[in-house]
Design a protein around this motif. Sequence first.
Motif, mmCIF file in Angstrom:
data_model
loop_
_atom_site.group_PDB
_atom_site.id
_atom_site.type_symbol
_atom_site.label_atom_id
_atom_site.label_comp_id
_atom_site.label_asym_id
_atom_site.label_seq_id
_atom_site.Cartn_x
_atom_site.Cartn_y
_atom_site.Cartn_z
ATOM 1 N N ALA A 25 1.024 -1.592 -0.149
ATOM 2 C CA ALA A 25 -0.361 -0.077 -0.125
ATOM 3 C C ALA A 25 0.471 1.391 -0.394
ATOM 4 O O ALA A 25 0.891 1.515 0.797
ATOM 5 C CB ALA A 25 -0.678 0.089 1.271
ATOM 6 N N LEU A 26 0.875 1.763 -1.572
ATOM 7 C CA LEU A 26 1.922 3.198 -1.344
ATOM 8 C C LEU A 26 0.976 3.880 -0.324
ATOM 9 O O LEU A 26 1.752 4.979 0.263
ATOM 10 C CB LEU A 26 2.032 3.285 -3.022
ATOM 11 N N ALA A 27 0.100 4.006 -0.482
ATOM 12 C CA ALA A 27 -0.630 5.347 -0.044
ATOM 13 C C ALA A 27 -2.206 4.816 0.905
ATOM 14 O O ALA A 27 -2.957 4.069 -0.109
ATOM 15 C CB ALA A 27 -1.160 6.691 -0.755
ATOM 16 N N MET A 28 -2.497 5.091 1.524
ATOM 17 C CA MET A 28 -3.519 5.317 1.608
ATOM 18 C C MET A 28 -3.890 7.100 2.932
ATOM 19 O O MET A 28 -3.056 7.232 3.737
ATOM 20 C CB MET A 28 -4.475 4.827 3.339
ATOM 21 N N GLN A 29 -4.493 8.200 1.621
ATOM 22 C CA GLN A 29 -4.801 9.280 2.442
ATOM 23 C C GLN A 29 -5.973 9.824 2.510
ATOM 24 O O GLN A 29 -7.009 9.551 1.707
ATOM 25 C CB GLN A 29 -4.510 9.910 0.554
ATOM 26 N N ALA A 30 -6.007 10.725 3.563
ATOM 27 C CA ALA A 30 -7.186 11.941 4.075
ATOM 28 C C ALA A 30 -7.763 12.772 3.166
ATOM 29 O O ALA A 30 -7.052 13.613 3.663
ATOM 30 C CB ALA A 30 -7.640 11.435 5.464
ATOM 31 N N TRP A 130 -1.881 1.851 10.553
ATOM 32 C CA TRP A 130 -3.290 1.067 10.273
ATOM 33 C C TRP A 130 -1.732 0.906 8.712
ATOM 34 O O TRP A 130 -1.353 -1.027 8.239
ATOM 35 C CB TRP A 130 -4.168 1.363 9.447
ATOM 36 N N ARG A 131 -1.382 1.457 8.391
ATOM 37 C CA ARG A 131 -0.896 0.902 6.303
ATOM 38 C C ARG A 131 0.966 0.345 7.331
ATOM 39 O O ARG A 131 1.141 -0.282 6.717
ATOM 40 C CB ARG A 131 -0.507 2.489 5.797
ATOM 41 N N ALA A 132 1.687 0.652 7.720
ATOM 42 C CA ALA A 132 2.482 0.381 8.649
ATOM 43 C C ALA A 132 2.027 -0.990 8.527
ATOM 44 O O ALA A 132 3.450 -2.086 8.468
ATOM 45 C CB ALA A 132 3.323 0.958 9.575
ATOM 46 N N ILE A 133 1.136 -1.079 9.308
ATOM 47 C CA ILE A 133 0.981 -2.770 9.901
ATOM 48 C C ILE A 133 0.167 -3.685 9.006
ATOM 49 O O ILE A 133 1.028 -5.055 8.918
ATOM 50 C CB ILE A 133 -0.419 -2.900 11.317
ATOM 51 N N ASP A 146 4.300 -13.729 2.852
ATOM 52 C CA ASP A 146 5.055 -12.926 3.092
ATOM 53 C C ASP A 146 4.696 -11.850 4.007
ATOM 54 O O ASP A 146 3.280 -11.081 2.827
ATOM 55 C CB ASP A 146 6.334 -12.549 1.470
ATOM 56 N N THR A 147 5.533 -10.710 4.230
ATOM 57 C CA THR A 147 5.128 -9.497 3.987
ATOM 58 C C THR A 147 5.105 -9.075 2.249
ATOM 59 O O THR A 147 5.249 -9.018 2.379
ATOM 60 C CB THR A 147 5.519 -8.516 4.738
ATOM 61 N N PRO A 148 3.943 -7.791 2.337
ATOM 62 C CA PRO A 148 3.982 -6.862 1.492
ATOM 63 C C PRO A 148 5.261 -6.382 0.758
ATOM 64 O O PRO A 148 5.774 -5.790 -0.144
ATOM 65 C CB PRO A 148 2.551 -5.624 1.582
ATOM 66 N N ALA A 149 6.021 -5.447 1.854
ATOM 67 C CA ALA A 149 7.483 -4.993 1.938
ATOM 68 C C ALA A 149 8.297 -5.751 1.808
ATOM 69 O O ALA A 149 9.215 -5.033 1.215
ATOM 70 C CB ALA A 149 7.728 -4.318 3.229
ATOM 71 N N SER A 150 8.372 -7.064 1.630
ATOM 72 C CA SER A 150 9.795 -8.004 1.262
ATOM 73 C C SER A 150 8.970 -8.282 0.091
ATOM 74 O O SER A 150 10.084 -8.815 -0.643
ATOM 75 C CB SER A 150 9.356 -9.091 2.245
ATOM 76 N N ARG A 151 7.896 -7.681 -0.407
ATOM 77 C CA ARG A 151 8.358 -7.874 -2.207
ATOM 78 C C ARG A 151 8.415 -6.754 -2.842
ATOM 79 O O ARG A 151 8.452 -6.619 -3.701
ATOM 80 C CB ARG A 151 6.813 -9.187 -2.453
ATOM 81 N N TYR A 152 8.104 -5.706 -2.442
ATOM 82 C CA TYR A 152 8.061 -3.729 -3.012
ATOM 83 C C TYR A 152 9.113 -4.154 -3.327
ATOM 84 O O TYR A 152 10.437 -3.847 -3.077
ATOM 85 C CB TYR A 152 7.033 -3.095 -2.525
ATOM 86 N N ARG A 153 10.123 -3.017 -4.916
ATOM 87 C CA ARG A 153 10.727 -2.841 -5.361
ATOM 88 C C ARG A 153 9.977 -1.147 -5.674
ATOM 89 O O ARG A 153 9.156 -1.370 -6.464
ATOM 90 C CB ARG A 153 10.940 -2.935 -5.908
#
Length: 229
Positions: A25-30, A130-133, A146-153
């Motif tokens: 999740a690159l963003a969850m913007q209010a 929440w996005r960090a979790i 796996d977590t999304p962060a482990s796959r993201y580039r």
Amino acid sequence: FKGHFALAHGRCHPLGVLDDHSRYALAMQACPDQQAETVQACFTRLFRRHGLPWRILADNGSPWGSAGGEHYTGLGVWLLDLEVGLVHGRPCHPETQGKEERLHRTLARELLDGCCFRDLAAAQAGFDAWRAIYNLRRPHEALGLDTPASRYRPSAREMPATIAPPEYDSRHPVRLVDRGGWISFRNRRGYCGKAFAGRPVALSPTQTDGLFDIRYRSHLIAQLNLRQP
């Protein structure tokens, strides 16, 4: 955009941006609204931090445009200026954006249900935590736990400081789109879209006799068939 909801003061329009490959999740913007200027400012921050994507999949409606009717909006043309393609899901088929819909359901279940934020700043603080979790801690079943962060580039395509004007092959005729979204070529009129008004487009012949692609930069935006009455 996820459906907007009430705050103690005002309303919040949550804008979710998800990497298709990693589910990161690159963003969850209010956001205070769903206007093009609001979205462009959010994307500008994301592109400067994460680089440019090759393509964005969006739903139909403002400010994105639609698969039918006016395909491009001012926001869509801005993306094309950055050489970011814009495609739309099928109208009335939200499952096309199933990964994003699932992200929104998880957000609602884990954060929004039964919660009331005072204002946009409070909502953003909740979204960020929440996005960090979601990105760093939760195993994702579709990623083999796996977590999304482990796959993201991040993308290697940098956000340019300025946008250069379009350049076209000298063999292809260029036309300026009028205020109504039309061009004229060999005594025929072709519709490009009002969002392209005042911008140059190029016509390139296809393998079909009399059929020309209308391109803005490298993107095919319409076709003109000179053999049709």
